[in-house]
Motif scaffolding. Structure first.
Motif, PDB file in Angstrom:
ATOM      1  N   LEU A   8      41.845  26.996  54.414  1.00 39.98           N
ATOM      2  CA  LEU A   8      41.452  26.936  53.002  1.00 39.98           C
ATOM      3  C   LEU A   8      39.954  27.151  52.846  1.00 39.98           C
ATOM      4  CD1 LEU A   8      43.542  23.975  51.591  1.00 39.98           C
ATOM      5  CD2 LEU A   8      43.752  26.384  51.019  1.00 39.98           C
ATOM      6  N   VAL A   9      39.185  26.512  53.699  1.00 40.39           N
ATOM      7  CA  VAL A   9      37.732  26.651  53.619  1.00 40.39           C
ATOM      8  C   VAL A   9      37.336  28.088  53.938  1.00 40.39           C
ATOM      9  CG1 VAL A   9      35.542  25.903  54.611  1.00 40.39           C
ATOM     10  CG2 VAL A   9      37.292  24.218  54.049  1.00 40.39           C
ATOM     11  N   VAL A  10      37.995  28.706  54.924  1.00 35.69           N
ATOM     12  CA  VAL A  10      37.699  30.102  55.258  1.00 35.69           C
ATOM     13  C   VAL A  10      38.055  31.019  54.095  1.00 35.69           C
ATOM     14  CG1 VAL A  10      38.412  32.031  56.748  1.00 35.69           C
ATOM     15  CG2 VAL A  10      37.819  29.827  57.748  1.00 35.69           C
ATOM     16  N   ALA A  11      39.195  30.780  53.453  1.00 39.81           N
ATOM     17  CA  ALA A  11      39.577  31.603  52.302  1.00 39.81           C
ATOM     18  C   ALA A  11      38.552  31.475  51.181  1.00 39.81           C
ATOM     19  CB  ALA A  11      40.966  31.198  51.798  1.00 39.81           C
ATOM     20  N   ALA A  12      38.094  30.268  50.941  1.00 38.71           N
ATOM     21  CA  ALA A  12      37.080  30.057  49.900  1.00 38.71           C
ATOM     22  C   ALA A  12      35.765  30.704  50.286  1.00 38.71           C
ATOM     23  CB  ALA A  12      36.886  28.569  49.642  1.00 38.71           C
ATOM     24  N   ALA A  13      35.380  30.575  51.543  1.00 40.73           N
ATOM     25  CA  ALA A  13      34.123  31.174  52.003  1.00 40.73           C
ATOM     26  C   ALA A  13      34.189  32.691  51.907  1.00 40.73           C
ATOM     27  CB  ALA A  13      33.817  30.740  53.428  1.00 40.73           C
ATOM     28  N   SER A  14      35.339  33.254  52.223  1.00 42.77           N
ATOM     29  CA  SER A  14      35.516  34.703  52.109  1.00 42.77           C
ATOM     30  C   SER A  14      35.361  35.146  50.660  1.00 42.77           C
ATOM     31  CB  SER A  14      36.896  35.094  52.636  1.00 42.77           C
ATOM     32  OG  SER A  14      37.145  36.455  52.417  1.00 42.77           O
ATOM     33  N   ALA A  15      35.967  34.388  49.767  1.00 42.08           N
ATOM     34  CA  ALA A  15      35.837  34.698  48.343  1.00 42.08           C
ATOM     35  C   ALA A  15      34.392  34.598  47.907  1.00 42.08           C
ATOM     36  CB  ALA A  15      36.702  33.738  47.517  1.00 42.08           C
ATOM     37  N   LEU A  16      33.706  33.581  48.377  1.00 44.02           N
ATOM     38  CA  LEU A  16      32.304  33.375  48.023  1.00 44.02           C
ATOM     39  C   LEU A  16      31.447  34.545  48.485  1.00 44.02           C
ATOM     40  CD1 LEU A  16      30.056  31.557  46.929  1.00 44.02           C
ATOM     41  CD2 LEU A  16      30.017  30.432  49.150  1.00 44.02           C
ATOM     42  N   LEU A  17      31.627  34.976  49.714  1.00 46.48           N
ATOM     43  CA  LEU A  17      30.845  36.100  50.233  1.00 46.48           C
ATOM     44  C   LEU A  17      31.119  37.378  49.462  1.00 46.48           C
ATOM     45  CD1 LEU A  17      31.071  35.469  54.075  1.00 46.48           C
ATOM     46  CD2 LEU A  17      29.062  35.224  52.612  1.00 46.48           C
ATOM     47  N   THR A  18      32.385  37.631  49.169  1.00 50.34           N
ATOM     48  CA  THR A  18      32.749  38.828  48.420  1.00 50.34           C
ATOM     49  C   THR A  18      32.142  38.799  47.033  1.00 50.34           C
ATOM     50  OG1 THR A  18      34.814  38.979  49.652  1.00 50.34           O
ATOM     51  CG2 THR A  18      34.699  40.209  47.599  1.00 50.34           C
ATOM     52  N   LEU A  19      32.215  37.656  46.377  1.00 47.97           N
ATOM     53  CA  LEU A  19      31.666  37.534  45.025  1.00 47.97           C
ATOM     54  C   LEU A  19      30.153  37.638  45.016  1.00 47.97           C
ATOM     55  CD1 LEU A  19      33.880  34.704  43.564  1.00 47.97           C
ATOM     56  CD2 LEU A  19      33.850  37.104  42.890  1.00 47.97           C
ATOM     57  N   THR A  20      29.511  37.031  45.989  1.00 43.08           N
ATOM     58  CA  THR A  20      28.054  37.083  46.047  1.00 43.08           C
ATOM     59  C   THR A  20      27.586  38.527  46.148  1.00 43.08           C
ATOM     60  OG1 THR A  20      27.966  34.909  47.067  1.00 43.08           O
ATOM     61  CG2 THR A  20      26.034  36.287  47.328  1.00 43.08           C
ATOM     62  N   ALA A  21      28.285  39.315  46.916  1.00 40.80           N
ATOM     63  CA  ALA A  21      27.920  40.718  47.074  1.00 40.80           C
ATOM     64  C   ALA A  21      28.231  41.525  45.822  1.00 40.80           C
ATOM     65  CB  ALA A  21      28.666  41.310  48.269  1.00 40.80           C
ATOM     66  N   ALA A  22      29.190  41.085  45.024  1.00 41.84           N
ATOM     67  CA  ALA A  22      29.664  41.893  43.903  1.00 41.84           C
ATOM     68  C   ALA A  22      29.073  41.528  42.555  1.00 41.84           C
ATOM     69  CB  ALA A  22      31.197  41.776  43.818  1.00 41.84           C
ATOM     70  N   CYS A  23      28.347  40.457  42.445  1.00 39.75           N
ATOM     71  CA  CYS A  23      27.948  39.942  41.132  1.00 39.75           C
ATOM     72  C   CYS A  23      26.772  40.659  40.483  1.00 39.75           C
ATOM     73  CB  CYS A  23      27.650  38.450  41.214  1.00 39.75           C
ATOM     74  SG  CYS A  23      29.127  37.451  41.067  1.00 39.75           S
ATOM     75  N   GLY A  24      26.281  41.692  41.063  1.00 33.14           N
ATOM     76  CA  GLY A  24      25.064  42.298  40.573  1.00 33.14           C
ATOM     77  C   GLY A  24      25.122  42.976  39.235  1.00 33.14           C
ATOM     78  N   GLY A  25      25.928  44.021  39.045  1.00 29.64           N
ATOM     79  CA  GLY A  25      25.744  44.871  37.887  1.00 29.64           C
ATOM     80  C   GLY A  25      26.721  44.705  36.755  1.00 29.64           C
ATOM     81  N   SER A  26      27.597  43.769  36.823  1.00 33.57           N
ATOM     82  CA  SER A  26      28.626  43.622  35.812  1.00 33.57           C
ATOM     83  C   SER A  26      28.053  43.146  34.483  1.00 33.57           C
ATOM     84  CB  SER A  26      29.674  42.615  36.294  1.00 33.57           C
ATOM     85  OG  SER A  26      30.582  42.311  35.265  1.00 33.57           O
ATOM     86  N   ALA A  27      28.669  43.628  33.403  1.00 32.52           N
ATOM     87  CA  ALA A  27      28.286  43.158  32.075  1.00 32.52           C
ATOM     88  C   ALA A  27      28.651  41.686  31.904  1.00 32.52           C
ATOM     89  CB  ALA A  27      28.990  44.002  31.007  1.00 32.52           C
ATOM     90  N   GLN A  28      29.557  41.198  32.720  1.00 28.90           N
ATOM     91  CA  GLN A  28      29.981  39.806  32.648  1.00 28.90           C
ATOM     92  C   GLN A  28      29.451  39.030  33.852  1.00 28.90           C
ATOM     93  OE1 GLN A  28      34.035  39.340  30.732  1.00 28.90           O
ATOM     94  NE2 GLN A  28      34.261  41.344  31.717  1.00 28.90           N
ATOM     95  N   ALA A  29      28.245  39.365  34.259  1.00 29.08           N
ATOM     96  CA  ALA A  29      27.659  38.794  35.476  1.00 29.08           C
ATOM     97  C   ALA A  29      27.602  37.271  35.440  1.00 29.08           C
ATOM     98  CB  ALA A  29      26.268  39.374  35.716  1.00 29.08           C
ATOM     99  N   SER A  30      27.374  36.678  34.274  1.00 25.85           N
ATOM    100  CA  SER A  30      27.278  35.213  34.232  1.00 25.85           C
ATOM    101  C   SER A  30      28.611  34.563  34.597  1.00 25.85           C
ATOM    102  CB  SER A  30      26.794  34.732  32.862  1.00 25.85           C
ATOM    103  OG  SER A  30      27.731  35.036  31.862  1.00 25.85           O
ATOM    104  N   VAL A  31      29.705  35.165  34.181  1.00 26.85           N
ATOM    105  CA  VAL A  31      31.024  34.631  34.547  1.00 26.85           C
ATOM    106  C   VAL A  31      31.240  34.790  36.046  1.00 26.85           C
ATOM    107  CG1 VAL A  31      33.522  34.842  34.209  1.00 26.85           C
ATOM    108  CG2 VAL A  31      31.984  35.064  32.251  1.00 26.85           C
ATOM    109  N   CYS A  32      30.835  35.925  36.588  1.00 25.35           N
ATOM    110  CA  CYS A  32      30.938  36.140  38.036  1.00 25.35           C
ATOM    111  C   CYS A  32      30.096  35.117  38.790  1.00 25.35           C
ATOM    112  CB  CYS A  32      30.498  37.561  38.390  1.00 25.35           C
ATOM    113  SG  CYS A  32      31.597  38.842  37.753  1.00 25.35           S
ATOM    114  N   GLN A  33      28.912  34.836  38.291  1.00 26.00           N
ATOM    115  CA  GLN A  33      28.053  33.844  38.940  1.00 26.00           C
ATOM    116  C   GLN A  33      28.669  32.453  38.871  1.00 26.00           C
ATOM    117  OE1 GLN A  33      24.384  34.581  36.889  1.00 26.00           O
ATOM    118  NE2 GLN A  33      23.822  36.287  38.212  1.00 26.00           N
TER     119      GLN A  33
END
Length: 124
Positions: A8-33
């Motif tokens: 579970l922790v690995v799945a969450a960490a994987s999600a966290l890493l993916t999101l951290t890399a992806a949160c840059g240019g979206s118009a909804q960046a605050s929701v991503c953050q």
């Protein structure tokens, strides 16, 4: 049971890493953050719940609720991804008396990974 908790922790960490890399240019960046923060909080809570299955289940339930709440602030693909992730995390509960728990974890991990990829794509 440590394998389940670690997974579970690995799945969450994987999600966290993916999101951290992806949160840059979206118009909804605050929701991503906010989604990234929700996974950070989950990883902390789940990690601190070593040996406490109820604590892990509570942290998982709280994450699902936070993702569902965030979906109400989002539109389009981001909303769909957040709802998918919320549903995936809400459907998972560790039950030490269930002999099929490992198989359920595998199914959960597959769903969570796909939802995370969808969320990352929506946030990029």
């Amino acid at each position: 049971m440590n394998i389940l908790k670690s997974s579970l922790v690995v799945a969450a960490a994987s999600a966290l890493l993916t999101l951290t890399a992806a949160c840059g240019g979206s118009a909804q960046a605050s929701v991503c953050q906010e989604a990234t923060q929700a996974f950070t909080d989950y990883s902390t809570k789940a990690g601190a719940s070593a040996g406490n299955i109820d604590g892990i289940n509570t942290a998982t339930k709280d994450l699902a609720a936070k993702l569902k709440d965030l979906s109400g602030k989002a539109d389009g693909d981001l909303k769909t991804a957040l709802v998918g992730m919320a549903d995936s995390w809400a459907s998972f509960k560790i039950d030490v008396s269930d002999p099929g728990a490992a198989a359920k974890l595998s199914q959960f991990a597959t769903k969570a990974t796909q939802a995370t990829q969808d969320l990352a794509a929506a946030c990029s």
